[in-house]
Design a protein around this motif. Structure first.
Motif, mmCIF file in Angstrom:
data_model
loop_
_atom_site.group_PDB
_atom_site.id
_atom_site.type_symbol
_atom_site.label_atom_id
_atom_site.label_comp_id
_atom_site.label_asym_id
_atom_site.label_seq_id
_atom_site.Cartn_x
_atom_site.Cartn_y
_atom_site.Cartn_z
ATOM 1 N N LYS A 164 -60.829 15.996 0.862
ATOM 2 C CA LYS A 164 -60.991 15.243 2.105
ATOM 3 C C LYS A 164 -59.848 14.229 2.221
ATOM 4 O O LYS A 164 -59.181 13.915 1.235
ATOM 5 N N ILE A 165 -59.652 13.736 3.426
ATOM 6 C CA ILE A 165 -58.614 12.743 3.674
ATOM 7 C C ILE A 165 -58.833 11.560 2.745
ATOM 8 O O ILE A 165 -59.949 11.081 2.580
ATOM 9 N N GLY A 166 -57.748 11.129 2.110
ATOM 10 C CA GLY A 166 -57.808 10.002 1.188
ATOM 11 C C GLY A 166 -57.928 10.399 -0.276
ATOM 12 O O GLY A 166 -57.698 9.571 -1.156
ATOM 13 N N ASP A 167 -58.263 11.682 -0.556
ATOM 14 C CA ASP A 167 -58.329 12.123 -1.946
ATOM 15 C C ASP A 167 -56.958 12.036 -2.586
ATOM 16 O O ASP A 167 -55.928 12.357 -1.960
ATOM 17 N N HIS A 168 -56.905 11.615 -3.844
ATOM 18 C CA HIS A 168 -55.664 11.544 -4.609
ATOM 19 C C HIS A 168 -55.565 12.831 -5.412
ATOM 20 O O HIS A 168 -56.506 13.199 -6.111
ATOM 21 N N VAL A 169 -54.433 13.538 -5.282
ATOM 22 C CA VAL A 169 -54.268 14.847 -5.906
ATOM 23 C C VAL A 169 -52.909 14.948 -6.592
ATOM 24 O O VAL A 169 -52.022 14.125 -6.371
ATOM 25 N N GLU A 170 -52.769 15.993 -7.411
ATOM 26 C CA GLU A 170 -51.464 16.304 -7.984
ATOM 27 C C GLU A 170 -51.234 17.798 -7.880
ATOM 28 O O GLU A 170 -52.177 18.577 -7.746
ATOM 29 N N TRP A 171 -49.947 18.201 -7.942
ATOM 30 C CA TRP A 171 -49.586 19.601 -7.854
ATOM 31 C C TRP A 171 -48.236 19.800 -8.529
ATOM 32 O O TRP A 171 -47.508 18.848 -8.781
ATOM 33 N N ASN A 172 -47.929 21.046 -8.849
ATOM 34 C CA ASN A 172 -46.638 21.394 -9.435
ATOM 35 C C ASN A 172 -45.614 21.608 -8.332
ATOM 36 O O ASN A 172 -45.911 22.227 -7.315
ATOM 37 N N SER A 173 -44.409 21.113 -8.551
ATOM 38 C CA SER A 173 -43.295 21.384 -7.641
ATOM 39 C C SER A 173 -42.095 21.777 -8.488
ATOM 40 O O SER A 173 -42.161 21.768 -9.717
ATOM 41 N N GLU A 174 -40.989 22.092 -7.841
ATOM 42 C CA GLU A 174 -39.775 22.453 -8.576
ATOM 43 C C GLU A 174 -39.330 21.300 -9.474
ATOM 44 O O GLU A 174 -38.717 21.497 -10.511
ATOM 45 N N ALA A 175 -39.664 20.073 -9.080
ATOM 46 C CA ALA A 175 -39.249 18.881 -9.823
ATOM 47 C C ALA A 175 -40.283 18.445 -10.860
ATOM 48 O O ALA A 175 -40.092 17.443 -11.531
#
Length: 78
Positions: A6-17
């Motif tokens: 939902k809006i406001g959730d703090h998340v992480e993800w993998n990127s090229e960096a």
């Protein structure tokens, strides 16, 4: 079960960096033009607009690419 955010959730993800962290700004459930491409979102496969914590960069990702985290949590990789 597919992840829902939902809006406001703090998340992480993998990127090229490496690992990136940010906050959900919007849930997208219809095909949408984003930057130079079309995001093929639907009610069955939502995508999320996320604002990076460090750079304020905007990214769009499927829920399956995201992991919910607590605000203030810092990774050793950062």
């Amino acid at each position: 079960m597919k992840p829902e955010f939902k809006i406001g959730d703090h998340v992480e993800w993998n990127s090229e960096a490496g690992r990136v962290r940010g906050t959900i700004q919007k849930k997208v459930t219809v095909p949408t033009r984003f930057k130079t491409y079309t995001v093929r979102a639907s009610k069955e496969v939502s995508q999320y607009l996320i604002k990076s914590d460090k750079t304020d960069h905007l990214a769009m990702h499927k829920g399956t690419a995201l992991k919910r985290i607590a605000k203030g949590i810092h990774s050793l990789a950062q």
